[in-house]
Motif scaffolding. Structure first.
Motif, PDB file in Angstrom:
ATOM      1  N   ASP A 261       0.829  -1.199   0.000  1.00 22.25           N
ATOM      2  CA  ASP A 261       0.000   0.000   0.000  1.00 22.25           C
ATOM      3  C   ASP A 261       0.868   1.256   0.000  1.00 22.25           C
ATOM      4  O   ASP A 261       1.855   1.320   0.741  1.00 22.25           O
ATOM      5  N   PRO A 262       0.508   2.272  -0.786  1.00 30.27           N
ATOM      6  CA  PRO A 262       1.270   3.524  -0.777  1.00 30.27           C
ATOM      7  C   PRO A 262       0.928   4.376   0.440  1.00 30.27           C
ATOM      8  O   PRO A 262      -0.106   4.171   1.090  1.00 30.27           O
ATOM      9  N   LEU A 263       1.781   5.328   0.734  1.00 26.06           N
ATOM     10  CA  LEU A 263       1.514   6.257   1.830  1.00 26.06           C
ATOM     11  C   LEU A 263       0.286   7.117   1.541  1.00 26.06           C
ATOM     12  O   LEU A 263      -0.456   7.482   2.444  1.00 26.06           O
ATOM     13  N   ALA A 264       0.098   7.465   0.288  1.00 28.16           N
ATOM     14  CA  ALA A 264      -1.073   8.219  -0.158  1.00 28.16           C
ATOM     15  C   ALA A 264      -1.289   7.863  -1.616  1.00 28.16           C
ATOM     16  O   ALA A 264      -0.361   7.434  -2.303  1.00 28.16           O
ATOM     17  N   SER A 265      -2.497   8.005  -2.121  1.00 22.24           N
ATOM     18  CA  SER A 265      -2.765   7.604  -3.495  1.00 22.24           C
ATOM     19  C   SER A 265      -3.587   8.648  -4.236  1.00 22.24           C
ATOM     20  O   SER A 265      -4.325   9.427  -3.633  1.00 22.24           O
ATOM     21  N   ASP A 266      -3.429   8.630  -5.548  1.00 23.08           N
ATOM     22  CA  ASP A 266      -4.101   9.581  -6.422  1.00 23.08           C
ATOM     23  C   ASP A 266      -4.326   8.886  -7.763  1.00 23.08           C
ATOM     24  O   ASP A 266      -3.405   8.267  -8.301  1.00 23.08           O
ATOM     25  N   ASP A 267      -5.539   8.979  -8.308  1.00 22.08           N
ATOM     26  CA  ASP A 267      -5.879   8.203  -9.504  1.00 22.08           C
ATOM     27  C   ASP A 267      -5.923   9.043 -10.775  1.00 22.08           C
ATOM     28  O   ASP A 267      -6.530   8.641 -11.766  1.00 22.08           O
ATOM     29  N   ARG A 268      -5.260  10.197 -10.797  1.00 21.04           N
ATOM     30  CA  ARG A 268      -5.233  10.984 -12.024  1.00 21.04           C
ATOM     31  C   ARG A 268      -4.516  10.262 -13.160  1.00 21.04           C
ATOM     32  O   ARG A 268      -4.831  10.455 -14.337  1.00 21.04           O
ATOM     33  N   PHE A 269      -3.527   9.444 -12.812  1.00 18.76           N
ATOM     34  CA  PHE A 269      -2.742   8.728 -13.809  1.00 18.76           C
ATOM     35  C   PHE A 269      -2.668   7.248 -13.444  1.00 18.76           C
ATOM     36  O   PHE A 269      -2.922   6.870 -12.293  1.00 18.76           O
ATOM     37  N   HIS A 270      -2.301   6.439 -14.425  1.00 14.18           N
ATOM     38  CA  HIS A 270      -1.946   5.047 -14.174  1.00 14.18           C
ATOM     39  C   HIS A 270      -0.867   5.043 -13.088  1.00 14.18           C
ATOM     40  O   HIS A 270       0.062   5.855 -13.124  1.00 14.18           O
ATOM     41  N   PRO A 271      -0.964   4.150 -12.100  1.00 18.28           N
ATOM     42  CA  PRO A 271       0.011   4.194 -10.988  1.00 18.28           C
ATOM     43  C   PRO A 271       1.457   4.031 -11.432  1.00 18.28           C
ATOM     44  O   PRO A 271       2.370   4.547 -10.777  1.00 18.28           O
ATOM     45  N   LYS A 272       1.698   3.342 -12.557  1.00 24.32           N
ATOM     46  CA  LYS A 272       3.064   3.129 -13.027  1.00 24.32           C
ATOM     47  C   LYS A 272       3.481   4.141 -14.104  1.00 24.32           C
ATOM     48  O   LYS A 272       4.548   3.999 -14.702  1.00 24.32           O
ATOM     49  N   LYS A 273       2.634   5.132 -14.370  1.00 22.73           N
ATOM     50  CA  LYS A 273       2.998   6.161 -15.333  1.00 22.73           C
ATOM     51  C   LYS A 273       4.276   6.846 -14.883  1.00 22.73           C
ATOM     52  O   LYS A 273       4.441   7.166 -13.702  1.00 22.73           O
ATOM     53  N   ILE A 274       5.192   7.075 -15.810  1.00 18.58           N
ATOM     54  CA  ILE A 274       6.471   7.670 -15.452  1.00 18.58           C
ATOM     55  C   ILE A 274       6.356   9.194 -15.453  1.00 18.58           C
ATOM     56  O   ILE A 274       5.890   9.799 -16.423  1.00 18.58           O
TER      57      ILE A 274
END
Length: 374
Positions: A261-274
């Motif tokens: 689990d991440p410390l905080a999350s945001d779904d604006r982009f694919h999680p693995k987007k560079i």
């Protein structure tokens, strides 16, 4: 956007979330739960030399003002076992190199490498080697350095190490590598470049730029480069990658799954987007690399301070600049223009800030207040 994971909601740091990295590293025989040493019991055993005397050297630290969105206690509480124990993923401490015209036979032009140039000395570190070691203690341009790579967050960063060496602690925070130095046994977060537990907690490491590019691109820019070989002193499956592969991108590097689990999350982009991330006393920023490729330069502000991120097509990398005087920066389709004068992407007449290629979920997890440009 989803709600940030608060420190009180963090999993017990003795337990991993999701699938442990043990399932990836079982084949190499060095996997087990991390030794509960260091911050877990508040003790730091001194490192001893061959003659039994204590080694007290620690890497050089610098006065820096960077965003701190979590306390050291919160980061310590959020740390957890990644699977392998301390030094279960062995650093490369006696690296061997080949010339650019005689590289390792399995290294292809399109394979990713991590490039370093210091004091006129250039070296390349293949991703397919570093994925098994995560840290190389080396000397580049007469500087004692550590080149570090965290596969789970896609981050490669360089640190000056002085008379010390870095090793892999076997623990993670926000899926990111926690290093330790063998002089003081301080834990250091790679992305934060910050001591999170031990004698030097809250101190910052001195960094240098590492370029994520391909072997062909790096060799074209630096024809005299040396390249790390597979003669590491360790037996590993250097033809494979325990997480997938980058050429082409598959497995963990491509899908949306996270092991922790991440410390905080945001779904604006694919999680693995560079993204190209940078941080300074002004705050943190992130530029999607895809937008940078398309536009040549991306501008925006962090707080009240303008920034510009310039794209180097030859290396497929970005350079981040602080632009406090708000000078005009644009890309005319073929060149970067600052106040009507043409410049190379790595030579804008602005204040350079270290940029880091990172997976979006990881950068946002550490810096949820990050400004997104582009």
């Amino acid at each position: 956007m989803s709600v940030a994971l608060q420190p009180t909601d963090m999993p017990d740091r003795h337990e991993s979330v999701g699938v442990s990295r043990r399932c990836f590293f079982g084949a190499v025989g060095s996997v087990g739960l991390a030794a509960l040493a260091g911050c877990l019991d508040g003790s730091f055993a001194p490192i001893s030399g061959d003659d039994g005397s204590a080694i007290t050297s620690a890497p050089p630290t610098v006065d820096r003002s960077l965003p701190e969105e979590y306390t050291t206690d919160e980061l310590d509480e959020a740390s957890l076992s990644g699977g392998p124990g301390k030094d279960g993923i062995p650093s490369i401490d006696e690296p061997e190199f080949a010339a650019a015209d005689d590289p390792p036979s399995r290294l292809s032009p399109d394979d990713p490498v991590f490039g370093v140039e210091l004091n006129g000395d250039a070296k390349a570190y293949p991703q397919y080697v570093l994925v098994w070691h995560e840290i190389v203690n080396d000397v580049v341009g007469d500087e004692a350095v550590a080149v570090t790579y965290c596969p789970l967050t896609g981050t490669t960063q360089g640190f000056y190490r002085g008379a010390s060496e870095f090793g892999v602690s076997g623990r993670l925070v926000n899926s990111n590598l926690i290093m330790y130095d063998r002089g003081s046994d301080t834990w250091w977060s790679q992305v934060l470049a910050r001591g999170i537990c031990g004698p030097h907690e809250r101190a910052y490491l001195s960094e240098f730029q590492v370029t994520w590019t391909t072997w062909g691109q790096w060799r074209e820019r630096h024809p005299e480069t040396a390249v790390l070989t597979e003669n590491t002193g360790h037996a590993r499956d250097y033809g494979g990658d325990p997480y997938g592969q980058y050429n082409p991108r598959t497995g963990y590097y491509d899908d949306e799954s996270l092991l922790f689990d991440p410390l905080a999350s945001d779904d604006r982009f694919h999680p693995k987007k560079i993204v190209v991330g940078a941080r300074s006393a002004d705050g943190a920023l992130a530029v999607p690399k895809s937008a940078l490729r398309e536009r040549g330069v991306v501008v925006g502000s962090v707080g009240d301070i303008p920034y510009a991120t310039a794209y180097d097509e030859e290396l497929d990398t970005g350079y981040v600049y602080r632009n406090p005087n708000d000078r005009s920066v644009e890309f005319d389709g073929s060149a970067l223009i600052v106040d009507d004068n043409e410049y190379e992407a790595d030579g804008l007449p602005l204040e350079r800030v270290i940029g880091v290629d990172a997976m979006w979920f990881a950068w946002y997890g550490f810096y949820p207040s990050t400004e997104v440009h582009g």
